[in-house]
Write an enzyme that holds these catalytic residues in place. Structure first.
Site, PDB file in Angstrom:
ATOM      1  N   GLY A 120      -6.960 -64.442 -69.159  1.00 44.13           N
ATOM      2  CA  GLY A 120      -6.129 -64.141 -68.063  1.00 44.13           C
ATOM      3  C   GLY A 120      -6.046 -62.472 -67.952  1.00 44.13           C
ATOM      4  N   ASP A 152      -5.514 -70.701 -79.180  1.00 43.35           N
ATOM      5  CA  ASP A 152      -6.162 -69.674 -78.426  1.00 43.35           C
ATOM      6  C   ASP A 152      -6.269 -68.309 -78.885  1.00 43.35           C
ATOM      7  OD1 ASP A 152      -3.418 -70.095 -77.704  1.00 43.35           O
ATOM      8  OD2 ASP A 152      -3.667 -68.363 -76.281  1.00 43.35           O
ATOM      9  N   ASN A 153      -5.634 -68.064 -80.071  1.00 37.23           N
ATOM     10  CA  ASN A 153      -5.492 -66.835 -80.635  1.00 37.23           C
ATOM     11  C   ASN A 153      -6.337 -66.901 -81.949  1.00 37.23           C
ATOM     12  OD1 ASN A 153      -4.294 -65.424 -78.648  1.00 37.23           O
ATOM     13  ND2 ASN A 153      -2.474 -65.590 -79.468  1.00 37.23           N
TER      14      ASN A 153
END
Ligand code: AMP
Ligand code: MG
Length: 517
Positions: free
Chosen positions: A101, A269-270
């Site tokens: 994003g 997601d990290n």
């Protein structure tokens, strides 16, 4: 000159739609997106080691073309810009599609040795995955990412790197405390560098959507591009590959624990598929040893991502990855061996890391009690983790006393209350070392090589940020220099080794941080 070979774009399906309209992207791993130019870019800092790895010399760094590329104002020949598509579990819940994003990939640079590096701008404007946010980053969080990723590398912790920190000359509005008081802050762009920015969430998203074909393509691509040393049969060996990911993740977390690093947002997601530290947000360094400490204000009530839980959470995240990969296998049991490898490798890496920190040649079963009693004592007495381990090498083993450890206490009352217990522990420790075959000199040198003198404590980063926001970058440069040699005594830089001062205990940015960045 950077040479590009953009395999991710070439070999994986892309989104046919152009533009940044927020959307769900199906059947594709990336969307084409151009960085949004900024008003007046200025190179504030760079990492000379990362520049060298990319074969960029000082002259190259001074060119307007490179500055433009690092700010998102232009592209170099061979670059192609895109955002990748991934999902993730955030704070224990499936969050659906997330994606880059506010990160935009610039392509894959190949250096003279043939090494491959993805280049990625963080904060270069919106993408189709920005949802309602602006795709920008503030200077404070960019300084934190720039400094910490370099510091971690020099501590020997696997991590994504940072090539450059560029001021945009534009402001970004953030509500730092989420209390309805948005403020305009200076904006910045960091150019991050890693062999791969692929995350667990890249695999979870196609799996969650039942898109087995896309999942298989991405798995085969990742094995071939990001694990070239492993002679796998890419068509079948998902289990061996998963086991490798588990082992890398185990080693990563053991590294975090040994240096006292708390990531703060261990969402799937990290989590890097290569076992790198990725996405520096509200991270922190343990000052007073507190297993329950989390630097992330959003995590304060549940402490899901606190220091001591990191090994458990990493395993939980690997279980989510296993669920996704199981779609390609007869059943989830095929991946159980990988998870067991995680447990084994984590425990052996953790033990050998702490054996080295204590100056022991090897960690035996009896040392478990010695270490656990130390942790309990350090917690109760609020002892500074880095200071304590660094000074431990100076204890006189003939006459063990806490004298050389005075500086690792934060509170005088706790020092007095626990000094007898700590002295007793030191006597046990000294007795244990008598069974260890090293000379005191060898042991001291070995301990100093693993117990850092300099870590990027939050209060130090915050001081550098305060000055940078006033236009003075000197402390960022000085910290970067000090953190390049974290295990060396550096005369004149003692201030950077000091434990957290009292004024910083509850100041925003100095102990806890919000995710706002
Ligand atoms: P993080 O918590 O930073 O790992 O981000 C979680 C998700 O939110 C990712 O998909 C990010 O790309 C996205 N995100 C975070 N900050 C921003 C921003 N300022 N603009 C657009 N997307 C963002
Ligand atoms: Mg992230």
């Amino acid at each position: 000159m950077l040479i590009f070979d953009n395999r991710f774009l070439r070999e994986l399906p892309g989104d046919p739609e152009q533009g940044n309209v927020p959307r769900q992207v199906f059947g594709a791993c990336w969307s084409p997106v151009a960085p949004t130019p900024v008003a007046s870019p200025r190179l504030l800092a760079h990492s000379r080691e990362v520049a060298a790895a990319l074969d960029l010399d000082e002259a190259a760094l001074a060119t307007p073309e490179l500055l433009a590329a690092l700010a998102g104002n232009g592209v170099l020949p061979g670059m192609a810009t895109y955002a990748s598509c991934y999902g993730g579990h955030q704070f224990g819940q499936w969050a659906g599609q997330l994606g880059d994003g506010r990160a935009i990939l610039l392509g894959e640079a190949i250096n003279r040795q043939g090494q491959r590096f993805e280049l990625q701008l963080k904060g270069a404007g919106p993408t189709p995955y920005s949802r309602h946010a602006d795709g920008r980053a503030v200077l404070r969080s960019s300084i934190r990412e720039f400094l910490c990723s370099e510091a971690m590398h020099h501590l020997g912790v696997p991590t994504t790197r940072a090539l450059s920190l560029v001021a945009t000359g534009e402001s970004v509005v953030r509500d730092m405390f989420y209390d309805g008081h948005p403020v305009a802050e200076p904006g910045a762009v960091v150019c991050r560098v890693a062999p791969s920015f692929t995350r667990f969430g890249h695999f979870e998203l196609p799996a969650a959507r039942g898109d087995r074909a896309l999942l298989r393509r991405l798995v085969e691509f990742t094995m071939a591009r990001d694990f070239p040393d492993l002679a796998f049969d890419p068509a079948s060996d998902v289990t061996t590959w998963f086991s490798e990911i588990c082992q890398r993740t185990a080693r990563l977390i053991a590294h975090w624990m040994r240096v006292g690093f708390v990531h703060g947002v261990m969402n799937t997601d990290n989590m890097s598929i290569l076992g790198l530290t990725i996405d520096y947000g509200p991270y922190g360094w343990v000052d007073n040893f507190d297993p329950g400490w989390t630097p992330n204000t959003t995590d304060a009530s549940t402490r899901r991502y606190c220091f001591a839980r990191q090994p458990l959470i990493a395993r939980w995240n690997l279980e989510r990855l296993a669920e996704a990969l199981a779609l390609l296998l007869p059943g989830p049991d095929e991946l159980a061996a990988g998870l067991e490898r995680y447990d084994e490798v984590y425990s052996s890496e953790f033990c050998s890391a702490f054996a080295a920190k204590l100056g022991l040649c090897e960690f035996t079963h009896d040392d478990v009690d010695l270490l656990e009693d130390l942790f309990a004592l350090m917690h109760q007495a609020e002892i500074d983790m880095s200071e304590f381990f660094r000074r431990l090498a100076e204890v006189d083993l003939e006459r063990p006393s806490i004298d050389v450890l005075q500086d690792s206490f934060y509170r005088e009352d706790l020092r007095q209350r626990h000094s007898a217990d700590l002295t007793r522990w030191l006597v046990r420790y000294a007795a244990r070392l008598r069974h260890d075959p090293q000379s005191p000199e060898q042991r001291g040198a070995r301990m100093r090589a693993v117990n850092p003198r300099y870590v990027l404590r939050n209060y130090l980063a915050q001081q550098a940020i305060d000055r940078a926001e006033q236009g003075d970058m000197q402390m960022v440069h000085d910290l970067l220099e000090a953190l390049r040699r974290p295990f060396d005594e550096q005369p004149g830089r003692e201030a950077f080794a000091a434990k957290r001062p009292d004024w910083a205990r509850h100041r925003a940015g100095c102990s806890m941080l919000s995710c706002s960045s």
